[in-house]
Design a protein around this motif. Structure first.
Motif, PDB file in Angstrom:
ATOM      1  N   GLY A 126      71.125  90.070  -1.975  1.00  0.00           N
ATOM      2  CA  GLY A 126      71.402  88.669  -2.354  1.00  0.00           C
ATOM      3  C   GLY A 126      70.138  87.818  -2.328  1.00  0.00           C
ATOM      4  N   LEU A 127      69.301  88.012  -1.264  1.00  0.00           N
ATOM      5  CA  LEU A 127      68.051  87.254  -1.171  1.00  0.00           C
ATOM      6  C   LEU A 127      67.097  87.616  -2.297  1.00  0.00           C
ATOM      7  CD1 LEU A 127      67.459  87.327   2.697  1.00  0.00           C
ATOM      8  CD2 LEU A 127      68.226  85.385   1.316  1.00  0.00           C
ATOM      9  N   ALA A 128      67.069  88.910  -2.684  1.00  0.00           N
ATOM     10  CA  ALA A 128      66.194  89.318  -3.795  1.00  0.00           C
ATOM     11  C   ALA A 128      66.633  88.648  -5.096  1.00  0.00           C
ATOM     12  CB  ALA A 128      66.224  90.846  -3.941  1.00  0.00           C
ATOM     13  N   ARG A 129      67.941  88.565  -5.367  1.00  0.00           N
ATOM     14  CA  ARG A 129      68.437  87.886  -6.568  1.00  0.00           C
ATOM     15  C   ARG A 129      68.103  86.387  -6.524  1.00  0.00           C
ATOM     16  NH1 ARG A 129      74.464  90.585  -7.360  1.00  0.00           N
ATOM     17  NH2 ARG A 129      73.717  92.732  -7.789  1.00  0.00           N
ATOM     18  N   ALA A 132      64.369  86.015  -7.251  1.00  0.00           N
ATOM     19  CA  ALA A 132      63.983  86.295  -8.634  1.00  0.00           C
ATOM     20  C   ALA A 132      64.489  85.222  -9.596  1.00  0.00           C
ATOM     21  CB  ALA A 132      64.513  87.668  -9.049  1.00  0.00           C
ATOM     22  N   ARG A 133      65.664  84.676  -9.346  1.00  0.00           N
ATOM     23  CA  ARG A 133      66.283  83.792 -10.329  1.00  0.00           C
ATOM     24  C   ARG A 133      66.157  82.304  -9.989  1.00  0.00           C
ATOM     25  NH1 ARG A 133      71.872  87.060 -11.875  1.00  0.00           N
ATOM     26  NH2 ARG A 133      70.825  89.018 -12.521  1.00  0.00           N
ATOM     27  N   VAL A 134      65.832  81.955  -8.707  1.00  0.00           N
ATOM     28  CA  VAL A 134      65.780  80.551  -8.332  1.00  0.00           C
ATOM     29  C   VAL A 134      64.397  80.175  -7.803  1.00  0.00           C
ATOM     30  CG1 VAL A 134      66.767  78.763  -6.832  1.00  0.00           C
ATOM     31  CG2 VAL A 134      68.254  80.491  -7.860  1.00  0.00           C
ATOM     32  N   LEU A 135      63.936  80.906  -6.758  1.00  0.00           N
ATOM     33  CA  LEU A 135      62.695  80.509  -6.076  1.00  0.00           C
ATOM     34  C   LEU A 135      61.465  80.752  -6.938  1.00  0.00           C
ATOM     35  CD1 LEU A 135      63.441  81.786  -2.463  1.00  0.00           C
ATOM     36  CD2 LEU A 135      63.701  79.475  -3.379  1.00  0.00           C
ATOM     37  N   THR A 136      61.449  81.845  -7.717  1.00  0.00           N
ATOM     38  CA  THR A 136      60.265  82.144  -8.536  1.00  0.00           C
ATOM     39  C   THR A 136      60.039  81.086  -9.608  1.00  0.00           C
ATOM     40  OG1 THR A 136      60.530  84.507  -8.121  1.00  0.00           O
ATOM     41  CG2 THR A 136      59.187  83.876 -10.010  1.00  0.00           C
ATOM     42  N   PRO A 137      61.028  80.705 -10.436  1.00  0.00           N
ATOM     43  CA  PRO A 137      60.779  79.610 -11.401  1.00  0.00           C
ATOM     44  C   PRO A 137      60.391  78.304 -10.734  1.00  0.00           C
ATOM     45  CG  PRO A 137      62.742  80.820 -12.006  1.00  0.00           C
ATOM     46  CD  PRO A 137      62.369  81.301 -10.658  1.00  0.00           C
ATOM     47  N   ALA A 138      61.029  77.972  -9.608  1.00  0.00           N
ATOM     48  CA  ALA A 138      60.673  76.730  -8.904  1.00  0.00           C
ATOM     49  C   ALA A 138      59.246  76.789  -8.384  1.00  0.00           C
ATOM     50  CB  ALA A 138      61.657  76.504  -7.747  1.00  0.00           C
TER      51      ALA A 138
END
Length: 359
Positions: A126-129, A132-138
């Motif tokens: 869950g943390l990896a998802r 990848a989908r929230v923290l990286t773009p931010a």
């Protein structure tokens, strides 16, 4: 002679001072060392005698006593008490600790660990998802804002304002440091010459003209004293050896040789006379008495044997033919036991009269 050889063997030139110091020093040292060496040799001989006659047997006795009192009880305690007790404690610890811990690990901790690992894997996925989908773009958006709002202005300020100011400040600091270095070099040169003139040159003069000659003189005296001690010790050793040999010879001629002469000329002939006159006849008489005693005992045994045979014949009659005697009766006769009579029946009689008439 040793002094002449040592003096002839040295190749170094010697002055008048060395020669003037050597003879009185060696005489004084010889007078002092000879009694010390003789006392030392006497102590060495006494120590060896005490070691051979007293200390070594006492040491062996102490070792044997220590082995009996300490080692053997400790070995017995270790072998018959501690080792069995240790084995019992090991078995008890295994039953009380190891087996419960192994069971707890196998049936409780292992399933719980597998469950926690499964939950951790799920949370990690869950943390990896989320990363990848929230923290990286931010994070990328934040880095772009920081770069253009902070980094680029800071680089411009460094290149066009801080760098020139820093170069000017560094040039001024280097000039000041160079000036301070020139001042320090001049001050150091002045201090060096001052210390050299006021301290070093007087110290060198003192060392060269006072301390070095005194040191050489003391070195010559110490060397001569050491050589004198070596020669005196060797001479004292020869004197001590000569005195020891003299005392040994005196002891030999006063005690050993008279005792040997008495043993050889008095005790040995007396011993031969005693052996020929007293001991050998006594031994012959003892052997004769022994032979007579053995013969008397043999004749007595033979008489007793004949008496027993006569009494057996009077009581039980003449023995029958050995071929007809039963084995049990034959063994009884050979052992000297009475032969049992047969059982009385109606058609036979076991009285001696009827047996004689039948025979």
């Amino acid at each position: 002679m040793d002094l002449q050889k040592s003096a002839a063997g040295t190749a170094q030139p010697e002055g008048c001072l060395v020669v003037a110091i050597r003879l009185p020093v060696r005489i004084v040292v010889l007078v002092v060392v000879v009694p010390v060496r003789m006392v030392w040799d006497a102590l060495v001989v006494a120590g060896r005698f005490l070691t051979d006659t007293l200390l070594r047997p006492v040491g062996r006795a102490v070792l044997w006593l220590g082995r009996v009192v300490l080692v053997l009880p400790l070995v017995g305690l270790w072998r018959y008490v501690l080792v069995p007790a240790g084995g019992a404690l090991v078995r008890l610890g295994r039953v009380l600790l190891v087996v419960p811990v192994v069971s707890l690990h196998r049936y409780v901790l292992t399933p719980v660990g597998h469950a926690v690992l499964w939950l951790a894997r799920g949370a990690g996925a869950g943390l990896a998802r989320l990363y990848a989908r929230v923290l990286t773009p931010a994070g990328h958006a934040v880095l772009w804002l920081v770069r253009y709002l902070a980094v680029v202005p800071a680089l411009w300020v460094y290149e066009w304002i801080l760098a020139p100011v820093g170069r000017a400040f560094a040039w001024g600091v280097r000039g000041v440091l160079r000036l301070l270095g020139l001042l320090a070099t001049g001050l150091g040169v002045a201090v060096y010459w001052t210390v050299r003139v006021l301290l070093v040159l007087p110290a060198l003069a003192l060392w060269r003209w006072v301390l070095a000659p005194v040191g050489r003189f003391l070195g010559v005296v110490a060397r001569e004293v050491g050589d004198a001690l070596g020669h005196a010790w060797r001479i004292a050793g020869h004197l001590s050896l000569a005195v020891g040999r003299f005392l040994a010879a005196l002891f030999r001629w006063v005690f050993v040789e008279p005792a040997r002469w008495v043993y050889r000329t008095v005790l040995t002939p007396v011993g031969h006379v005693v052996r020929e006159v007293v001991l050998r006849p006594a031994a012959e008489a003892a052997r004769a008495v022994g032979r007579a005693t053995r013969q008397a005992l043999a004749s007595a045994r033979e008489t007793v044997r004949q008496t027993r045979a006569d009494v057996r014949r009077m009581l039980f009659g003449e023995p029958r033919d050995p071929a007809r005697v039963p084995p049990r009766e034959r063994e009884a006769v050979l052992r000297g036991e009475p032969v049992p009579l047969g059982t009385r029946t109606l058609d036979s009689s076991t009285t001696p009269v009827t047996r004689l008439t039948k025979d």
